[in-house]
Write a protein that holds these residues in place. Sequence first.
Motif, mmCIF file in Angstrom:
data_model
loop_
_atom_site.group_PDB
_atom_site.id
_atom_site.type_symbol
_atom_site.label_atom_id
_atom_site.label_comp_id
_atom_site.label_asym_id
_atom_site.label_seq_id
_atom_site.Cartn_x
_atom_site.Cartn_y
_atom_site.Cartn_z
ATOM 1 N N ALA A 211 34.178 62.124 38.072
ATOM 2 C CA ALA A 211 34.636 61.252 36.989
ATOM 3 C C ALA A 211 35.926 60.538 37.382
ATOM 4 N N LYS A 212 36.846 61.270 38.000
ATOM 5 C CA LYS A 212 38.100 60.656 38.432
ATOM 6 C C LYS A 212 37.848 59.589 39.495
ATOM 7 N N ALA A 213 36.919 59.866 40.409
ATOM 8 C CA ALA A 213 36.595 58.879 41.444
ATOM 9 C C ALA A 213 36.013 57.615 40.817
ATOM 10 N N SER A 214 35.166 57.797 39.803
ATOM 11 C CA SER A 214 34.553 56.654 39.130
ATOM 12 C C SER A 214 35.591 55.833 38.373
ATOM 13 N N VAL A 215 36.456 56.527 37.635
ATOM 14 C CA VAL A 215 37.481 55.827 36.862
ATOM 15 C C VAL A 215 38.487 55.138 37.783
ATOM 16 N N LYS A 216 38.778 55.753 38.917
ATOM 17 C CA LYS A 216 39.681 55.124 39.880
ATOM 18 C C LYS A 216 39.133 53.771 40.307
ATOM 19 N N GLN A 217 37.831 53.707 40.550
ATOM 20 C CA GLN A 217 37.223 52.437 40.936
ATOM 21 C C GLN A 217 37.308 51.424 39.793
ATOM 22 N N GLU A 218 37.096 51.905 38.567
ATOM 23 C CA GLU A 218 37.221 51.010 37.417
ATOM 24 C C GLU A 218 38.629 50.436 37.316
ATOM 25 N N LEU A 219 39.636 51.289 37.511
ATOM 26 C CA LEU A 219 41.029 50.853 37.405
ATOM 27 C C LEU A 219 41.372 49.836 38.486
ATOM 28 N N ALA A 220 40.903 50.092 39.710
ATOM 29 C CA ALA A 220 41.173 49.162 40.809
ATOM 30 C C ALA A 220 40.514 47.819 40.552
ATOM 31 N N ALA A 221 39.265 47.856 40.098
ATOM 32 C CA ALA A 221 38.558 46.622 39.805
ATOM 33 C C ALA A 221 39.222 45.868 38.658
ATOM 34 N N GLU A 222 39.685 46.605 37.664
ATOM 35 C CA GLU A 222 40.308 45.991 36.495
ATOM 36 C C GLU A 222 41.582 45.237 36.872
ATOM 37 N N VAL A 223 42.433 45.870 37.666
ATOM 38 C CA VAL A 223 43.703 45.222 37.997
ATOM 39 C C VAL A 223 43.472 44.002 38.878
ATOM 40 N N LEU A 224 42.518 44.067 39.796
ATOM 41 C CA LEU A 224 42.209 42.908 40.628
ATOM 42 C C LEU A 224 41.539 41.800 39.826
ATOM 43 N N ALA A 225 40.626 42.186 38.935
ATOM 44 C CA ALA A 225 39.932 41.195 38.114
ATOM 45 C C ALA A 225 40.903 40.473 37.183
ATOM 46 N N ASN A 226 41.845 41.210 36.615
ATOM 47 C CA ASN A 226 42.840 40.589 35.740
ATOM 48 C C ASN A 226 43.750 39.644 36.506
ATOM 49 N N LYS A 227 44.123 40.039 37.708
ATOM 50 C CA LYS A 227 45.037 39.235 38.517
ATOM 51 C C LYS A 227 44.392 37.937 38.980
ATOM 52 N N TYR A 228 43.114 38.001 39.349
ATOM 53 C CA TYR A 228 42.478 36.847 39.985
ATOM 54 C C TYR A 228 41.335 36.237 39.167
ATOM 55 N N GLY A 229 41.241 36.598 37.901
ATOM 56 C CA GLY A 229 40.245 35.979 37.024
ATOM 57 C C GLY A 229 38.817 36.232 37.461
ATOM 58 N N LEU A 230 38.496 37.486 37.759
ATOM 59 C CA LEU A 230 37.179 37.810 38.309
ATOM 60 C C LEU A 230 36.213 38.409 37.293
ATOM 61 N N LYS A 231 36.627 38.507 36.036
ATOM 62 C CA LYS A 231 35.694 39.010 35.028
ATOM 63 C C LYS A 231 34.674 37.912 34.701
ATOM 64 N N PRO A 232 33.405 38.286 34.549
ATOM 65 C CA PRO A 232 32.374 37.266 34.320
ATOM 66 C C PRO A 232 32.484 36.647 32.930
ATOM 67 N N ASN A 233 32.247 35.327 32.865
ATOM 68 C CA ASN A 233 32.108 34.718 31.542
ATOM 69 C C ASN A 233 30.707 35.066 31.027
ATOM 70 N N GLU A 234 30.410 34.652 29.806
ATOM 71 C CA GLU A 234 29.141 35.061 29.193
ATOM 72 C C GLU A 234 27.931 34.542 29.975
ATOM 73 N N GLU A 235 28.018 33.317 30.457
ATOM 74 C CA GLU A 235 26.895 32.750 31.218
ATOM 75 C C GLU A 235 26.658 33.535 32.499
ATOM 76 N N ASP A 236 27.748 33.818 33.226
ATOM 77 C CA ASP A 236 27.630 34.580 34.472
ATOM 78 C C ASP A 236 27.151 36.006 34.207
#
Length: 250
Positions: free
Chosen positions: A167-192
């Motif tokens: 669980a910790k390994a999974s959440v760690k990946q979520e946290l890393a992805a979240e901070v990078l996605a927030n920094k560089y606008g990588l979260k998908p819009n609704e169409e994507d």
Amino acid sequence: MILAALMLGGCSGRLSDEYITIDKYEGIEVEKAEVTDTTDEEIDKVVARMMEGYTAQHDLPEDTKITDAIVKETLSDTAETVEQYRLELKKQIDAAKEKAARTKVETKVWEKVIDNSEVKKYPADRLKEVEENLKSQYEDYAKEAGTEYDAYMEALGMTDKDIEKAAKASVKQELAAEVLANKYGLKPNEEDFQTALEAYADEYKFANVDLLLEAVPEEEMRLLVTQDNVKSWLADRCRLTEPSKKTEKE
């Protein structure tokens, strides 16, 4: 999840928020994933597999040979001859190899980024949720196997500590992805996001997106698609090196 906007940038490539710090994420070196040329033998195997299904469906002898008529009537919506069908298959195999090679690079880069990351603290609610989801999955596996949860876990050589670690390994990946996605606008819009859902539904043989979302909650799919976007972004910025002799042999 509300993340603090405490971003630390610069030439060091360091990125941080209240939960996690990533020491390096751009310019990471990984070995190229080689893509081999598609051979006639590989195409023959696909043709043989398709003909197995065709002969079984039409109650024909197993040694029935492929013909232009079979191709045109049943095996392809575009090819009209065996030769055209084989070329079509070659393109499909080539594309699958390219996709596999790209996925391999993305996975290697992501593993190194996670290795370069340190969790400051885990969001307690999310960690508990992931742990409970994992435990629930193993409880379902135990039921399917017709045994008790504890006996099933013992047979696997696993304990609840292993679930906590996963669980910790999974959440760690979520946290890393979240901070990078927030920094560089990588979260998908609704169409994507909808496009990604359709691709997942097709890949995993769901009849439609609604059935996919019945199996996997929408929020979990958003996390997965965000991670996919982050991995792709990182792979575009990595440094590819030639495979070592050991890797080539493998």
